[in-house]
Design a protein around this motif. Structure first.
Motif, PDB file in Angstrom:
ATOM      1  N   ASP A  43       0.864  -1.178   0.000  1.00 54.59           N
ATOM      2  CA  ASP A  43       0.000   0.000   0.000  1.00 54.59           C
ATOM      3  C   ASP A  43       0.901   1.227   0.000  1.00 54.59           C
ATOM      4  O   ASP A  43       1.434   1.632   1.027  1.00 54.59           O
ATOM      5  N   GLU A  44       1.096   1.794  -1.171  1.00 56.56           N
ATOM      6  CA  GLU A  44       2.111   2.826  -1.349  1.00 56.56           C
ATOM      7  C   GLU A  44       1.826   4.072  -0.522  1.00 56.56           C
ATOM      8  O   GLU A  44       2.731   4.660   0.073  1.00 56.56           O
ATOM      9  N   GLN A  45       0.583   4.480  -0.491  1.00 54.08           N
ATOM     10  CA  GLN A  45       0.265   5.704   0.231  1.00 54.08           C
ATOM     11  C   GLN A  45       0.453   5.543   1.736  1.00 54.08           C
ATOM     12  O   GLN A  45       0.976   6.434   2.399  1.00 54.08           O
ATOM     13  N   VAL A  46       0.038   4.398   2.266  1.00 50.55           N
ATOM     14  CA  VAL A  46       0.207   4.159   3.698  1.00 50.55           C
ATOM     15  C   VAL A  46       1.686   4.090   4.052  1.00 50.55           C
ATOM     16  O   VAL A  46       2.141   4.654   5.052  1.00 50.55           O
ATOM     17  N   LEU A  47       2.450   3.407   3.223  1.00 50.00           N
ATOM     18  CA  LEU A  47       3.890   3.307   3.466  1.00 50.00           C
ATOM     19  C   LEU A  47       4.541   4.685   3.458  1.00 50.00           C
ATOM     20  O   LEU A  47       5.336   5.020   4.342  1.00 50.00           O
ATOM     21  N   ALA A  48       4.200   5.490   2.462  1.00 52.42           N
ATOM     22  CA  ALA A  48       4.780   6.829   2.370  1.00 52.42           C
ATOM     23  C   ALA A  48       4.396   7.686   3.568  1.00 52.42           C
ATOM     24  O   ALA A  48       5.218   8.434   4.101  1.00 52.42           O
ATOM     25  N   ALA A  49       3.151   7.568   4.011  1.00 54.19           N
ATOM     26  CA  ALA A  49       2.709   8.344   5.172  1.00 54.19           C
ATOM     27  C   ALA A  49       3.463   7.933   6.428  1.00 54.19           C
ATOM     28  O   ALA A  49       3.791   8.769   7.270  1.00 54.19           O
ATOM     29  N   LYS A  50       3.758   6.636   6.570  1.00 57.02           N
ATOM     30  CA  LYS A  50       4.521   6.175   7.734  1.00 57.02           C
ATOM     31  C   LYS A  50       5.942   6.728   7.717  1.00 57.02           C
ATOM     32  O   LYS A  50       6.493   7.092   8.760  1.00 57.02           O
ATOM     33  N   ILE A  51       6.546   6.791   6.531  1.00 63.78           N
ATOM     34  CA  ILE A  51       7.903   7.346   6.430  1.00 63.78           C
ATOM     35  C   ILE A  51       7.887   8.838   6.749  1.00 63.78           C
ATOM     36  O   ILE A  51       8.782   9.357   7.431  1.00 63.78           O
ATOM     37  N   CYS A  56      10.037  12.714  -1.550  1.00 57.28           N
ATOM     38  CA  CYS A  56       9.684  11.481  -2.251  1.00 57.28           C
ATOM     39  C   CYS A  56       8.325  10.976  -1.775  1.00 57.28           C
ATOM     40  O   CYS A  56       7.471  10.584  -2.589  1.00 57.28           O
ATOM     41  N   CYS A  57       8.124  10.980  -0.470  1.00 61.07           N
ATOM     42  CA  CYS A  57       6.891  10.450   0.098  1.00 61.07           C
ATOM     43  C   CYS A  57       5.700  11.370  -0.160  1.00 61.07           C
ATOM     44  O   CYS A  57       4.573  10.900  -0.331  1.00 61.07           O
ATOM     45  N   LEU A  58       5.941  12.660  -0.196  1.00 62.89           N
ATOM     46  CA  LEU A  58       4.849  13.590  -0.489  1.00 62.89           C
ATOM     47  C   LEU A  58       4.269  13.334  -1.873  1.00 62.89           C
ATOM     48  O   LEU A  58       3.069  13.492  -2.104  1.00 62.89           O
ATOM     49  N   SER A  59       5.117  12.918  -2.811  1.00 58.70           N
ATOM     50  CA  SER A  59       4.630  12.643  -4.166  1.00 58.70           C
ATOM     51  C   SER A  59       3.719  11.422  -4.179  1.00 58.70           C
ATOM     52  O   SER A  59       2.917  11.252  -5.098  1.00 58.70           O
ATOM     53  N   LEU A  60       3.842  10.567  -3.175  1.00 55.39           N
ATOM     54  CA  LEU A  60       3.006   9.368  -3.112  1.00 55.39           C
ATOM     55  C   LEU A  60       1.671   9.626  -2.432  1.00 55.39           C
ATOM     56  O   LEU A  60       0.666   9.010  -2.780  1.00 55.39           O
ATOM     57  N   VAL A  61       1.641  10.510  -1.435  1.00 54.61           N
ATOM     58  CA  VAL A  61       0.389  10.792  -0.727  1.00 54.61           C
ATOM     59  C   VAL A  61      -0.317  12.007  -1.312  1.00 54.61           C
ATOM     60  O   VAL A  61      -1.439  12.324  -0.921  1.00 54.61           O
TER      61      VAL A  61
END
Length: 319
Positions: free
Chosen positions: A36-44, A110-115
């Motif tokens: 789950d890319e968005q959840v993973l990015a939010a955790k990072i 990087c993570c902002l681009s995913l969420v």
């Protein structure tokens, strides 16, 4: 006669057994190939936000996303270009020059681009590594998937799938503190040779720049002086914008909604504890989700309301 009957039973049951094996194999493949890319990015994002240098990293990341260019000693820093597929970047500077802050800001972006609204296809997954924890010998083809699973819960096969299409950003901090920096970098270089489309950023002290450029001959070098990054962060804060961006609402919403999609009912305090977000942030996000019709608020006589994702939307999100 008995042997004949046994063989008949075997051949009749074989297609059923084969179908079950295929179904289990497909289920396991889907389960361990995807993340789950968005959840993973939010955790990072959450991890970086509450790190020792989290406030500085967020302030710098905010400036990277603003219209105002980030300049270091007159050099305009294009973060999008630095994260281009296959790029190799050496970040060198003395102690306190802001190398770690810069690396965390890049991971944050990087993570902002995913969420955010840019879409999953463009998103890149950062893997932040402390050089002191990297093996001197061994196969990085095994180590990096293990580290991704240990730190962020990325299944090994999912990590390899992401790396095969160039969506990983390997970030190594404090290389000068590694037990055997030369050996570590040679193993990392071997992995990069096999996964050339992935980005790699390595930070070390200034005196390490020469031999690093030999091991990574196609790399670019970003040299920081003792006050370069601090000046950028101070400049951002002086504009009165740093406090507005303590934690992205998009990341908070992803974390909270992912929890509620489990189908269980949770009180505000439970959501705060499970997502590691402050209660005030959780309440604000819940109010937004309720107004959007994605979450239902269940009033309780004890005054501790519960929240639950609406079934229809939860099924749509899972499909």
């Amino acid at each position: 006669m008995a042997d004949s009957r046994n063989w008949t039973i075997f051949w009749l049951s074989f297609p059923v057994a084969a179908s079950v094996w295929v179904a289990v194999h497909v289920f396991r493949s889907e389960r361990f190939d995807k993340v789950d890319e968005q959840v993973l990015a939010a955790k990072i994002i959450r991890e970086i936000s509450y790190s020792q240098k989290g406030n500085q990293a967020r302030s710098l990341a905010r400036k990277f996303t603003s219209d105002q260019a980030v300049t270091l000693d007159g050099y305009a820093l294009d973060v999008e270009a630095l994260l281009a597929s296959g790029n190799r970047l050496l970040v060198v500077g003395p102690v306190g020059s802001g190398k770690t802050t810069f690396l965390e800001a890049v991971a944050f972006l990087c993570c902002l681009s995913l969420v955010g609204d840019r879409g999953k296809e463009e998103g890149r997954f950062p893997l932040l590594l402390d050089a002191k924890t990297l093996p001197v010998t061994g196969d990085f083809h095994r180590f990096l998937p293990e580290m991704a699973k240990e730190r962020y819960g990325i299944p090994r096969r999912a990590f390899r799938n992401l790396a095969s299409i160039g969506r990983m950003v390997i970030i190594v901090d404090g290389l000068d503190e590694a037990y055997n920096a030369t050996g570590t970098m040679k193993h990392l270089r071997s992995w990069l040779d096999d996964y050339q489309r992935n980005t790699c950023i390595v930070a070390a002290r200034s005196e390490e720049a020469r031999w690093l450029s030999v091991i990574l001959p196609d790399s670019n070098t970003l040299a920081l002086d003792a006050g370069a990054m601090s000046r950028e962060i101070t400049s951002s804060a002086s504009e009165g914008k740093s406090d507005e961006w303590s934690f992205p609402d998009s990341a908070s919403k992803v974390l909270i909604y992912a929890l509620l999609r489990s189908g269980e009912c949770y009180e505000l305090a439970e959501i705060s504890g499970r997502t590691l977000l402050p209660p005030t942030v959780v309440l604000s996000v819940l109010q937004d989700l309720v107004s959007e019709g994605r979450v239902a608020r269940i009033a309780k006589s004890n005054g501790r309301d519960e929240y639950k994702a609406l079934p229809a939307l939860r099924e749509a999100a899972d499909s």
